[in-house]
Scaffold this active site. Structure first.
Site, short mmCIF file in Angstrom:
data_model
loop_
_atom_site.label_atom_id
_atom_site.label_comp_id
_atom_site.label_asym_id
_atom_site.label_seq_id
_atom_site.Cartn_x
_atom_site.Cartn_y
_atom_site.Cartn_z
N VAL A 47 0.84 -1.19 0.00
CA VAL A 47 0.00 0.00 0.00
C VAL A 47 0.88 1.25 0.00
CG1 VAL A 47 -1.74 1.28 1.28
CG2 VAL A 47 -1.89 -1.19 1.14
N PRO A 104 -3.71 -5.66 -6.40
CA PRO A 104 -3.73 -4.97 -5.11
C PRO A 104 -2.47 -5.23 -4.29
CG PRO A 104 -5.77 -6.17 -5.49
CD PRO A 104 -4.80 -6.63 -6.52
N MET A 125 12.12 7.63 -5.51
CA MET A 125 13.50 8.07 -5.33
C MET A 125 13.57 9.58 -5.14
SD MET A 125 15.55 5.47 -5.17
CE MET A 125 17.11 6.32 -5.38
N SER A 179 -40.21 -51.73 -12.79
CA SER A 179 -39.98 -53.17 -12.83
C SER A 179 -39.67 -53.60 -14.26
CB SER A 179 -41.24 -53.90 -12.32
OG SER A 179 -41.06 -55.29 -12.37
N SER A 232 -37.08 -52.81 -15.97
CA SER A 232 -36.33 -51.80 -16.74
C SER A 232 -34.88 -52.22 -16.95
CB SER A 232 -36.37 -50.45 -16.02
OG SER A 232 -35.80 -50.54 -14.73
N SER A 255 -31.75 -55.03 -12.12
CA SER A 255 -31.04 -56.20 -11.58
C SER A 255 -29.95 -56.68 -12.53
CB SER A 255 -32.03 -57.33 -11.30
OG SER A 255 -32.95 -56.95 -10.29
N SER A 297 -38.07 -48.26 -5.86
CA SER A 297 -38.08 -47.02 -5.06
C SER A 297 -38.81 -45.92 -5.81
CB SER A 297 -36.66 -46.60 -4.68
OG SER A 297 -35.76 -46.69 -5.76
#
Length: 597
Positions: free
Chosen positions: A14, A87, A142, A433, A435, A438, A505
C-alpha cells in the site's frame, strides 16, 4: 513481423505508488485517451493524479488503494503488453495471486523511504511460487530520498539476501520516480549514477523464462453435436498442440484414440496450440464428458489421489483438517481433505518452518487426499494442470489456491493403487420393474469385485423377503422398505464398502431422504419406457395388473416419480448392457476413487 506479447503484473505494498507508476507508463506512452485524461483532471486534487488511470472503482478512488485486478493493454513498435495491476493491501492478496497467475514477468515496487517490507517479501515469494522467474524490482519514490544511490543500493542488497532462498529467479533492480517520470519511459537527469535500462526498455527486451512443455493436455469442458451428429469435445488447450491424425490417450478410461478433426468455432484447423479454445472429434465412438482429458500418450499426466502441494490460504476461517472441501482442478471438481500441514512459510526468512495450522494469507506445504483421481502435472511443468483452488462446500467461497509440487502414491490408469483403496458409497439403481436394474446391478457388482472393490448388493426383491418381511405395498410401507434398505446401505458405505441397491423405489421424496444421509450417494436412473418393460416382463406382473388381479403396481395404478437430476441415466431400451455399465463406471467408479480399463 508481428510483435511479441508480454504479460506482466505490477505488485506493491500500500502507498508504494504502483498505480501511479502504471499511470505514468501509460501516459508517457500516449496510451491514455484524451477524454479519460480530461475526466481524471476533473477529479484530481492536485495536478494530474496518474493513479486514477488504473484505480477505476469508486471504492478504490475513495480509499486511495487498489482493490480489484485491472488489466491494461498497450503496445510499442517492439512489443505488445498486457498489464495486470494487482492490489498491494494484505487483505486483497488473493487478488494479487489471481492477477499474477498468468504473468511472464513481475514488477515489484518498493517505497524507497520504507525499504523491504514483509509484504514485499510475500509478493516476491508468491511471484516466484507462481512460476515467474523474471522479477523487476522498481525502487520507487526516489525523489523522496533525494535520488540517493546509497538508499537504492541498500534496498537492493537487502532483497538479494532474502531472495537467495529462491532458485532460478532473475532479479533486476531499477531506481524510478513514478511521480516525476524518471526511469519509467524516459531516463531523466536526476540519477546519472544509474546506467541500467528504463522500465519500458526492460519490458521491451526481457525474455520470459522458457516454458517447460508437458505434452498435449485438453481438459474437456463440454460435448458439442455437429451438423452430422458428430460429437466434438470442447475445451481450452492447457499444454502442447494437436492436429488431425494425432494419436491420443483418453482419460480416465485409458483408451487410445485418433484425432479426426480440430475446430475453432466452426472453422476447421490444420493445427491448434496452447492456449487456444477448440473442439476436436475422434475416429470411432468414444464416451467422454466434462472433466475427462485428452492427452499425449507418450507423456501423460500423473493420475493420483494423493498430492503434495503448496497452499495459499485466503479465508479468515482457519484450516480445518477434518473438513471436506471441494477441489477444482482444470474442468473437474472433487471432494478433498487436507491430510496434513507439514510446514508454513516464514515471510521474514522465506523459509518453511514446521507448523500444523493455517490462517489468513499463510502459505504452507501440505498433503491433500482427493476423493477420486486427478490427472495432473507438477506446477513447474504445467501451470494449468498443476494448480487448483479449494472451495468451501457450504459458502461456495474460494478459500485457498494451490500449486502441485508432486504426486504421491499415484494410481495407475487401469487399476486401483492397491486392492480396496477406495471410498465407500452407494450406487442406487431406480426404475420401473423390468427396466433392467437387476441385470445392470449384477454386472456392475462382478466388475467391481474383479477390480478389487469391497462391494455388496442389495436387491429389492430379496430385501423384502428378509429385512422387510411383513410390509405391504401401501405408500407408507414402501417408504419404510426404502428407509430400511437405505439404513443398511449407509452402514456399508460408512465402513468403506460399495453398496449396490437395485430397487424400484418409486417415490422421489424418500430417495432424497436416503440421499441426504449418505455422503457418497450416486443415483442411477435405469430408464425404459413402460411398453418396453411390459414386453420384458417374465414374471407376468404387468399382465396381472392390467387385468386387475394385482393392485398397486408401479407404472399402472401407482405412480413412478423419476429422478429430477440423477448422476447417471441409463436408457436400457436404446443402449446395450455393456454400454450402460461403462456409463455407470465412468462416473461412479471415478467418484469412488478408482479407474477401470
Amino acid at each position: 513481423m508481428e510483435s511479441t506479447l508480454l504479460r506482466f503484473t505490477a505488485i506493491g505494498s500500500v502507498d508504494d505508488g504502483k498505480s501511479t507508476l502504471i499511470g505514468r507508463l501509460l501516459h508517457d506512452q500516449s496510451a491514455v485517451y484524451d477524454d479519460q485524461l480530461d475526466s481524471i483532471r476533473r477529479v484530481s486534487r492536485e495536478g494530474l493524479d496518474l493513479s486514477l488511470i488504473t484505480d477505476g472503482l469508486r471504492a478504490e478512488r475513495e480509499q486511495g488503494i487498489t482493490i480489484d485486478v485491472a488489466y491494461r493493454y498497450f503496445s510499442t513498435p517492439r512489443r505488445r503488453f498486457i498489464i495486470a495491476d494487482t492490489p498491494g493491501h494484505e487483505q486483497y492478496t488473493r487478488n494479487m495471486v489471481t492477477g499474477s497467475s498468468t504473468a511472464d514477468v513481475a514488477v515489484v515496487l518498493i517505497d524507497a523511504r520504507l525499504g523491504v517490507l514483509p509484504q514485499t517479501l510475500r509478493h516476491t515469494y508468491l511471484s516466484w511460487l507462481l512460476g515467474i522467474r523474471r522479477i523487476c524490482v522498481a525502487v520507487n519514490k526516489m525523489d523522496a530520498v533525494d535520488f540517493q544511490q546509497e538508499v537504492f543500493e541498500a534496498i537492493r542488497a537487502a532483497l538479494l539476501e532474502k531472495a537467495a532462498e529462491l532458485p532460478l529467479v532473475e532479479l533486476v533492480f531499477l531506481p524510478v520516480s513514478a511521480l516525476q517520470g524518471d526511469n519509467v519511459v524516459r531516463r531523466g537527469a536526476s540519477m546519472p549514477w544509474f546506467e541500467g535500462p528504463t522500465l519500458l526498455e526492460y519490458l521491451e527486451t526481457v525474455q520470459p523464462a522458457p516454458a517447460i512443455l508437458s505434452g498435449l493436455r485438453l481438459p474437456l469442458q463440454t460435448v458439442l453435436r455437429g451438423a452430422d451428429s458428430d460429437r466434438f469435445y470442447a475445451g481450452q488447450l492447457s499444454g502442447g498442440a494437436v492436429q488431425p491424425g494425432d494419436q491420443v490417450l483418453l482419460l480416465p478410461s485409458g483408451k487410445s484414440g485418433r484425432i479426426a478433426a480440430v475446430r475453432l468455432r466452426d472453422e476447421a484447423l490444420s493445427t491448434a496450440a496452447t492456449p487456444m479454445s477448440i473442439s476436436v472429434s475422434l475416429d470411432g465412438h468414444v464416451d467422454l464428458a466434462r472433466g475427462d482429458m485428452i492427452v499425449d500418450p507418450l507423456h501423460p499426466p500423473t493420475s493420483t489421489r494423493h498430492l503434495k502441494a503448496i497452499l495459499f490460504w485466503m479465508s479468515s476461517d482457519p484450516l480445518d483438517t477434518g473438513k471436506a472441501y471441494l477441489l477444482k482442478h482444470t474442468t473437474q471438481t472433487v471432494c478433498a481433505e487436507i491430510a496434513a500441514v507439514e510446514a508454513s512459510l516464514d515471510v521474514a526468512t522465506l523459509r518453511f518452518e514446521p507448523s500444523s495450522v493455517l490462517g489468513l494469507n499463510d502459505i504452507a506445504r501440505v498433503k491433500i487426499e482427493t476423493q477420486r483421481p486427478l490427472f495432473c502435472d507438477p506446477y513447474a511443468a504445467n501451470r494449468a494442470t498443476g494448480s487448483f483452488i479449494l472451495v468451501d462446500p457450504v459458502s461456495n467461497g474460494t478459500i485457498a489456491a494451490g500449486i502441485i509440487e508432486a504426486a504421491e502414491q499415484p494410481a495407475g490408469p487401469s487399476s486401483l493403487s492397491r486392492p480396496g483403496d477406495h471410498e465407500g458409497g452407494v450406487l442406487w439403481l431406480t426404475g420401473l420393474s423390468s427396466s433392467g436394474k437387476s441385470t445392470l446391478a449384477v454386472v456392475i457388482h462382478q466388475r467391481l469385485k474383479d477390480l478389487g472393490y469391497r462391494v455388496e448388493m442389495l436387491d429389492g426383491d430379496i430385501v423384502r423377503k428378509h429385512l422387510s418381511k411383513g410390509l405391504g405395498f401401501s405408500k407408507e410401507d414402501r417408504d419404510e422398505n426404502i428407509r430400511r434398505i437405505g439404513f443398511v446401505a449407509e452402514l456399508l458405505a460408512r465402513n468403506g464398502i460399495v453398496a449396490i441397491v437395485s430397487a424400484i423405489s418409486p417415490y422421489r421424496a424418500i430417495r432424497n431422504e436416503v440421499r441426504a444421509r449418505i455422503s457418497n450417494f450416486v443415483e442411477i436412473y435405469v430408464n425404459a419406457p413402460l411398453d418396453v418393460c411390459e414386453q420384458r416382463d417374465v414374471k407376468g406382473l404387468y399382465r396381472r395388473a392390467r387385468t386387475g388381479e394385482l393392485k398397486g403396481m408401479t407404472g399402472i395404478d401407482d405412480p413412478y416419480e423419476p429422478p429430477a437430476d440423477p448422476e447417471v441415466e441409463c436408457r436400457t431400451d436404446l443402449n446395450s448392457v455393456e454400454s450402460c455399465v461403462s456409463q455407470v463406471f465412468r462416473y461412479a467408479v471415478n467418484r469412488l476413487g478408482g479407474h477401470y480399463a
